[in-house]
Design a protein around this motif. Structure first.
Motif, short mmCIF file in Angstrom:
data_model
loop_
_atom_site.label_atom_id
_atom_site.label_comp_id
_atom_site.label_asym_id
_atom_site.label_seq_id
_atom_site.Cartn_x
_atom_site.Cartn_y
_atom_site.Cartn_z
N ARG A 30 22.28 -73.59 76.45
CA ARG A 30 22.67 -75.00 76.31
C ARG A 30 22.84 -75.37 74.84
NH1 ARG A 30 20.83 -76.97 81.17
NH2 ARG A 30 18.81 -76.02 80.81
N GLU A 31 21.93 -74.90 74.04
CA GLU A 31 21.98 -75.20 72.60
C GLU A 31 23.23 -74.56 71.96
OE1 GLU A 31 18.83 -75.06 68.88
OE2 GLU A 31 18.25 -74.13 70.76
N THR A 32 23.56 -73.35 72.43
CA THR A 32 24.74 -72.66 71.90
C THR A 32 26.01 -73.37 72.35
OG1 THR A 32 23.48 -70.60 72.05
CG2 THR A 32 25.84 -70.40 71.67
N MET A 33 26.02 -73.89 73.57
CA MET A 33 27.16 -74.67 74.07
C MET A 33 27.38 -75.90 73.17
SD MET A 33 26.30 -74.39 78.17
CE MET A 33 27.37 -75.73 78.66
N GLN A 34 26.26 -76.51 72.75
CA GLN A 34 26.35 -77.69 71.89
C GLN A 34 26.98 -77.37 70.54
OE1 GLN A 34 26.26 -80.39 74.03
NE2 GLN A 34 25.91 -81.14 71.94
N VAL A 35 26.67 -76.18 70.02
CA VAL A 35 27.25 -75.75 68.74
C VAL A 35 28.78 -75.69 68.87
CG1 VAL A 35 27.47 -73.79 67.15
CG2 VAL A 35 25.21 -74.48 67.99
N ARG A 52 30.69 -77.27 71.10
CA ARG A 52 31.25 -78.62 71.32
C ARG A 52 31.23 -79.44 70.04
NH1 ARG A 52 28.24 -78.98 77.08
NH2 ARG A 52 29.92 -78.05 78.33
N ALA A 53 30.18 -79.27 69.26
CA ALA A 53 30.10 -80.00 67.99
C ALA A 53 31.25 -79.61 67.06
CB ALA A 53 28.76 -79.74 67.32
#
Ligand SMILES: [Zn+2]
Length: 197
Positions: A126-131, A133-134
């Protein structure tokens, strides 16, 4: 070539990457299983085979780049990128935050497949997905070699298509609630050999 569940389990066992018994994890929790995917991935031929299998399953997502969390996801991410014929980049921590470094970039035209070795809670994916998307990119899916979440459905809540080559529920217990301790089985630290009782 498709990898069957038995073939995958055999690969992990033969590499010493899957130990069954009674383990004290680094978190302090106890578990009947210990998984160290680096012991499979240390063999490039195995890493290539696992990367091919993930690529075959995720090909329809038409990813243009593979993004992995360092360090655990780097080797398998590289192999998936190779098999898909796309870039393979990784995110790493700086001051506790996962981010792109080393000049790695993502743009709005990028379709990102997040790949890691073992999905435990899904937090790291999830955290990597956020990277991604950011950075303005679209996350088209996520994948792991093993989903070891207690439900075996750890990827279901990610909100994108998720594929694991192997789902294997490996429960964890607080030491004072551990059924293996209750049976009087001695506990071992991962990395050492399990004690046969
Ligand atoms: Zn225990």
């Amino acid at each position: 070539m498709a990898l069957t569940r038995d073939a995958l389990l055999d690969l992990f066992r033969r590499s010493g990457a899957l130990l069954e018994g009674h383990f004290r994890l680094s978190s302090g929790l106890h578990s009947p299983g210990y998984l160290q995917s680096a012991l499979v991935l240390q063999h490039p031929a195995h890493a290539e085979r696992l990367g091919d299998a993930i690529a075959a399953a995720t090909m329809p997502l038409r990813a243009t780049v593979v993004l992995s969390p360092a360090l655990g996801g780097v080797v398998i991410g590289q192999e998936v990128g190779r098999a898909l014929g796309v870039r393979a980049i990784f995110a790493e921590r700086q001051d506790g935050m996962l981010m792109l470094r080393r000049g790695f970039t993502l743009s709005e035209s990028d379709r990102v497949l997040v790949v890691e070795d073992v999905l435990t809670t899904g937090g790291s994916t999830r955290e990597t997905m956020q990277v991604a998307r950011a950075a303005g990119a679209q996350v088209v899916g996520a994948a792991a070699i093993v989903d070891r979440s207690a439900s075996g459905q750890g990827g279901a809540a990610l909100g994108v298509p998720f594929h694991a080559l192997l789902a294997m529920a490996l429960p964890t217990y607080e030491p004072d609630k551990c059924p293996l301790c209750a049976q009087g089985l001695s506990v071992v630290k991962p990395g050492s050999r399990p004690i046969a009782t």
